[in-house]
Design a protein around this motif. Sequence first.
Motif, PDB file in Angstrom:
ATOM      1  N   GLY A 160       6.810  17.887  11.188  1.00  0.00           N
ATOM      2  CA  GLY A 160       7.512  17.674  12.835  1.00  0.00           C
ATOM      3  C   GLY A 160       8.015  16.391  12.844  1.00  0.00           C
ATOM      4  O   GLY A 160       8.399  16.053  12.742  1.00  0.00           O
ATOM      5  N   LEU A 161       5.903  15.531  12.631  1.00  0.00           N
ATOM      6  CA  LEU A 161       6.430  14.108  13.249  1.00  0.00           C
ATOM      7  C   LEU A 161       7.139  13.548  12.158  1.00  0.00           C
ATOM      8  O   LEU A 161       8.125  12.511  12.751  1.00  0.00           O
ATOM      9  N   LEU A 162       6.904  13.386  11.011  1.00  0.00           N
ATOM     10  CA  LEU A 162       7.563  12.603   9.983  1.00  0.00           C
ATOM     11  C   LEU A 162       9.322  12.823  10.358  1.00  0.00           C
ATOM     12  O   LEU A 162       9.574  11.545  10.516  1.00  0.00           O
ATOM     13  N   THR A 163       9.610  13.744  10.258  1.00  0.00           N
ATOM     14  CA  THR A 163      11.291  13.813  10.887  1.00  0.00           C
ATOM     15  C   THR A 163      11.876  13.358  12.436  1.00  0.00           C
ATOM     16  O   THR A 163      12.553  12.869  12.114  1.00  0.00           O
ATOM     17  N   ASP A 164      10.860  13.743  13.044  1.00  0.00           N
ATOM     18  CA  ASP A 164      11.001  13.577  14.556  1.00  0.00           C
ATOM     19  C   ASP A 164      11.121  11.770  14.428  1.00  0.00           C
ATOM     20  O   ASP A 164      11.818  11.689  15.651  1.00  0.00           O
ATOM     21  N   THR A 165      10.436  11.317  13.865  1.00  0.00           N
ATOM     22  CA  THR A 165      10.203  10.029  13.997  1.00  0.00           C
ATOM     23  C   THR A 165      11.454   8.983  13.298  1.00  0.00           C
ATOM     24  O   THR A 165      10.706   8.004  12.821  1.00  0.00           O
ATOM     25  N   GLY A 166      11.656   9.677  12.305  1.00  0.00           N
ATOM     26  CA  GLY A 166      13.156   9.129  11.306  1.00  0.00           C
ATOM     27  C   GLY A 166      12.161   8.725  10.027  1.00  0.00           C
ATOM     28  O   GLY A 166      11.796   7.465   9.742  1.00  0.00           O
ATOM     29  N   GLY A 167      11.040   9.515   9.648  1.00  0.00           N
ATOM     30  CA  GLY A 167      10.453   8.562   8.530  1.00  0.00           C
ATOM     31  C   GLY A 167       9.205   7.647   9.105  1.00  0.00           C
ATOM     32  O   GLY A 167       8.960   6.641   8.814  1.00  0.00           O
ATOM     33  N   PHE A 168       8.638   8.000  10.465  1.00  0.00           N
ATOM     34  CA  PHE A 168       8.257   6.826  11.039  1.00  0.00           C
ATOM     35  C   PHE A 168       8.700   5.655  11.639  1.00  0.00           C
ATOM     36  O   PHE A 168       8.260   4.363  11.183  1.00  0.00           O
ATOM     37  N   ARG A 169       9.635   5.188  11.518  1.00  0.00           N
ATOM     38  CA  ARG A 169      10.781   4.308  11.615  1.00  0.00           C
ATOM     39  C   ARG A 169      11.653   4.588  13.017  1.00  0.00           C
ATOM     40  O   ARG A 169      11.565   2.911  13.867  1.00  0.00           O
ATOM     41  N   TYR A 170      11.350   5.875  14.086  1.00  0.00           N
ATOM     42  CA  TYR A 170      11.740   5.529  14.937  1.00  0.00           C
ATOM     43  C   TYR A 170      10.315   4.454  16.539  1.00  0.00           C
ATOM     44  O   TYR A 170       9.718   4.307  16.369  1.00  0.00           O
ATOM     45  N   GLY A 188      -4.971  17.438   3.335  1.00  0.00           N
ATOM     46  CA  GLY A 188      -4.465  17.357   2.096  1.00  0.00           C
ATOM     47  C   GLY A 188      -3.167  17.736   1.502  1.00  0.00           C
ATOM     48  O   GLY A 188      -2.651  17.842   0.787  1.00  0.00           O
ATOM     49  N   VAL A 189      -2.388  17.085   3.256  1.00  0.00           N
ATOM     50  CA  VAL A 189      -0.741  16.327   2.969  1.00  0.00           C
ATOM     51  C   VAL A 189      -1.004  15.991   1.966  1.00  0.00           C
ATOM     52  O   VAL A 189      -1.303  14.896   1.768  1.00  0.00           O
ATOM     53  N   SER A 190       0.207  16.250   1.540  1.00  0.00           N
ATOM     54  CA  SER A 190       0.970  15.291   0.140  1.00  0.00           C
ATOM     55  C   SER A 190       2.510  14.483   1.046  1.00  0.00           C
ATOM     56  O   SER A 190       3.320  14.804   0.475  1.00  0.00           O
ATOM     57  N   PRO A 191       1.977  13.601   1.679  1.00  0.00           N
ATOM     58  CA  PRO A 191       3.105  12.246   2.017  1.00  0.00           C
ATOM     59  C   PRO A 191       4.381  12.482   1.418  1.00  0.00           C
ATOM     60  O   PRO A 191       5.373  12.352   2.053  1.00  0.00           O
ATOM     61  N   SER A 192       3.911  12.052   0.500  1.00  0.00           N
ATOM     62  CA  SER A 192       5.093  11.856  -0.478  1.00  0.00           C
ATOM     63  C   SER A 192       6.008  12.978  -0.849  1.00  0.00           C
ATOM     64  O   SER A 192       7.657  12.803  -1.617  1.00  0.00           O
TER      65      SER A 192
ATOM     66  N   LEU B 162       3.612  -1.250   5.870  1.00  0.00           N
ATOM     67  CA  LEU B 162       4.860  -0.113   5.346  1.00  0.00           C
ATOM     68  C   LEU B 162       5.688  -0.387   4.277  1.00  0.00           C
ATOM     69  O   LEU B 162       5.957   0.513   3.240  1.00  0.00           O
ATOM     70  N   THR B 163       5.876  -1.885   4.027  1.00  0.00           N
ATOM     71  CA  THR B 163       6.217  -2.061   2.593  1.00  0.00           C
ATOM     72  C   THR B 163       5.750  -1.493   0.978  1.00  0.00           C
ATOM     73  O   THR B 163       6.727  -0.870   0.659  1.00  0.00           O
ATOM     74  N   ASP B 164       4.644  -1.772   1.402  1.00  0.00           N
ATOM     75  CA  ASP B 164       3.831  -1.298   0.071  1.00  0.00           C
ATOM     76  C   ASP B 164       3.550   0.708  -0.579  1.00  0.00           C
ATOM     77  O   ASP B 164       3.191   1.152  -1.949  1.00  0.00           O
ATOM     78  N   THR B 165       3.603   0.644   0.573  1.00  0.00           N
ATOM     79  CA  THR B 165       4.053   2.381   0.529  1.00  0.00           C
ATOM     80  C   THR B 165       5.168   2.841   1.111  1.00  0.00           C
ATOM     81  O   THR B 165       5.350   4.304   1.322  1.00  0.00           O
ATOM     82  N   GLY B 166       6.292   1.388   0.489  1.00  0.00           N
ATOM     83  CA  GLY B 166       7.884   2.671   0.826  1.00  0.00           C
ATOM     84  C   GLY B 166       7.882   3.427   2.358  1.00  0.00           C
ATOM     85  O   GLY B 166       8.635   3.865   1.884  1.00  0.00           O
ATOM     86  N   GLY B 167       7.361   2.941   3.105  1.00  0.00           N
ATOM     87  CA  GLY B 167       7.744   3.416   4.760  1.00  0.00           C
ATOM     88  C   GLY B 167       6.889   4.625   4.756  1.00  0.00           C
ATOM     89  O   GLY B 167       7.384   5.448   5.179  1.00  0.00           O
ATOM     90  N   PHE B 168       5.554   4.262   4.033  1.00  0.00           N
ATOM     91  CA  PHE B 168       4.336   5.865   4.595  1.00  0.00           C
ATOM     92  C   PHE B 168       5.065   6.891   3.301  1.00  0.00           C
ATOM     93  O   PHE B 168       4.986   8.194   4.053  1.00  0.00           O
ATOM     94  N   ARG B 169       5.770   6.561   3.025  1.00  0.00           N
ATOM     95  CA  ARG B 169       6.472   8.218   1.333  1.00  0.00           C
ATOM     96  C   ARG B 169       5.744   7.467   0.091  1.00  0.00           C
ATOM     97  O   ARG B 169       6.548   8.743  -0.568  1.00  0.00           O
TER      98      ARG B 169
END
Lengths: 331, 331
Positions: A160-170, A188-192, B162-169
């Motif tokens: 929810g955090l990821l998608t509503d911040t546009g991938g932490f970009r908004y 243990g969440v997988s961010p990738s 930010l850039t080395d994690t591909g935008g935390f992805r």
Amino acid sequence: MNDYKEQLTEAARFIHQNDNFLIVSHVNPDGDTISSSLALAHLLKDLGKSFHLVNQDEIPKRFQFLPLADQIQIMTHMSEKFSAIISVDVADRSRMGAIDSLMYDHTKILNIDHHPTNDHFGDVNLVLPTAAATAEVMYDLAHQLQVHFHRDLATCIYTGLLTDTGGFRYANTSAKVMRIAAELLEYGVSPSKIAEITLETITPGHIQILKIALSKLEIIEDGKIAWTFLEKKDLPAKTLHDETEGIVNYCRNIEGVEVGVFFKETDDQVIKVSLRSKNIIDVGAIAKSFGGGGHARAAGYTFHGSLEEAKSILRHKITKDEGWNHLGNEF
Amino acid sequence: MNDYKEQLTEAARFIHQNDNFLIVSHVNPDGDTISSSLALAHLLKDLGKSFHLVNQDEIPKRFQFLPLADQIQIMTHMSEKFSAIISVDVADRSRMGAIDSLMYDHTKILNIDHHPTNDHFGDVNLVLPTAAATAEVMYDLAHQLQVHFHRDLATCIYTGLLTDTGGFRYANTSAKVMRIAAELLEYGVSPSKIAEITLETITPGHIQILKIALSKLEIIEDGKIAWTFLEKKDLPAKTLHDETEGIVNYCRNIEGVEVGVFFKETDDQVIKVSLRSKNIIDVGAIAKSFGGGGHARAAGYTFHGSLEEAKSILRHKITKDEGWNHLGNEF
């Protein structure tokens, strides 16, 4: 803020005093409403409460990996009525869809949300307008309820955090959001994996549409406006709404461009116009002047007329905007 | 980990005991090497030390907003020699470029990096292979040096993360990365502006190239491989390396695809091949078998021969990979 603490206490009381909840996410669901509903489902499950999850519409494929997502039912497939409803990420009652047939007269609603426009339609309201996502409120509620965090719960909140911040970009990407994200990764969440599934996956249909849209992209007004368009004949019959999403960003993201525009002909003489800006032009005000809505950096409206009319009228409007003469490349 | 603490102590001592530093970032610079060099420059400035910033190559436009970026000089434009060099994000000596003419025989090097392949070429080495970015090491060094954080320093470190994690992805997005990011946001860093400038800005040249690449995109092997190619004639003379970057991701990111491939003809019978995979196929091993390198999810090699040969040989290789029969859509 104290008020928010009281709201958390009342919301927790609502949950403790009721059972057999109906959890409702909003129509045309996005990542936050689904993730937050499922986070809530995990909270209720851990508290030994029973619940049903419902949405008026189908859940987009990219959110079906979320733990418990397979339990979300389509509203019209349900017949049972519920005494306790929890709405999640729903700014006003109508955004729940055709919920009436699932309610008694005495049904009570707990309204959990983050939209500044939320009209507090619930019997109990837990609304934090400064939150980046309803998932942020869900995190606070989890602490209030003193449940133990685990990977599945953390995965829902993180998504929810990821998608509503546009991938932490908004611009809503706050220190609090990042602190919560850090804590969730510890479980243990997988961010990738989550970013790949929810943000990066594209459909073959999107590729087809993007190809056409890019071939029609025009950069005008000394590089300050970029726009493209799709005519009805360009859109395959089975085009999903999702598949044209994001095209406007290709326009906006071009170096030097201030305003990106995407025109989509949805019917004869009916054009949906999406607007994005970077720094200065208030596209919300522009959209509003055409009867649409949105905010300063992202907005839209429906135009009735030809594509050529839509373009020339909009071009005139943008270049007459008071910000137009102040365009620079300031950081 | 204790060893890392000792390294931090020694690095701090190197900085305290020297002055007039040459800060060197790696050739063909990326976001992390530039951001981390500039973070270091801010640290030195705050300690009252003098420094020169140098790189063998031009700094990409999208990193020129970084505070102090205007002070980075091109290596060949310098004539002074330095007694103390700090290399930043440089895995081995050769990655500094033609640095010899700026060094005395007695010049000492402090090597600050995060690459697991770093060969500890420095007189003092501060290398944390588990760090997501050299910027993460820079954050630790700032604490070691007890400097006060401020917006400019925080902006540099944030940009490196930010850039080395591909935008935390990417999979290297750790809880520590997110905790640091949260703290940096408290100093007034703008996550949306930095993401916009460093990750989202696209050039008109990229749009042109993308348009061609998408028109040639093929999805084969039951949807498990997607590839596209650009011939020499497709590439405008002034194409920047940056402008073809990311095209392979369009292939990889298609729903159901496991392996994405981008073939770029850079000369007659010379084809650069970029490979990406999602879950199972080890493209690093495949690239290695063709004399290239990389890791399991991102790799590349150069093929000598025709495009058709490159395609058919690679297709055969991928489908013979032992993972090929185990492809699924597991989360």
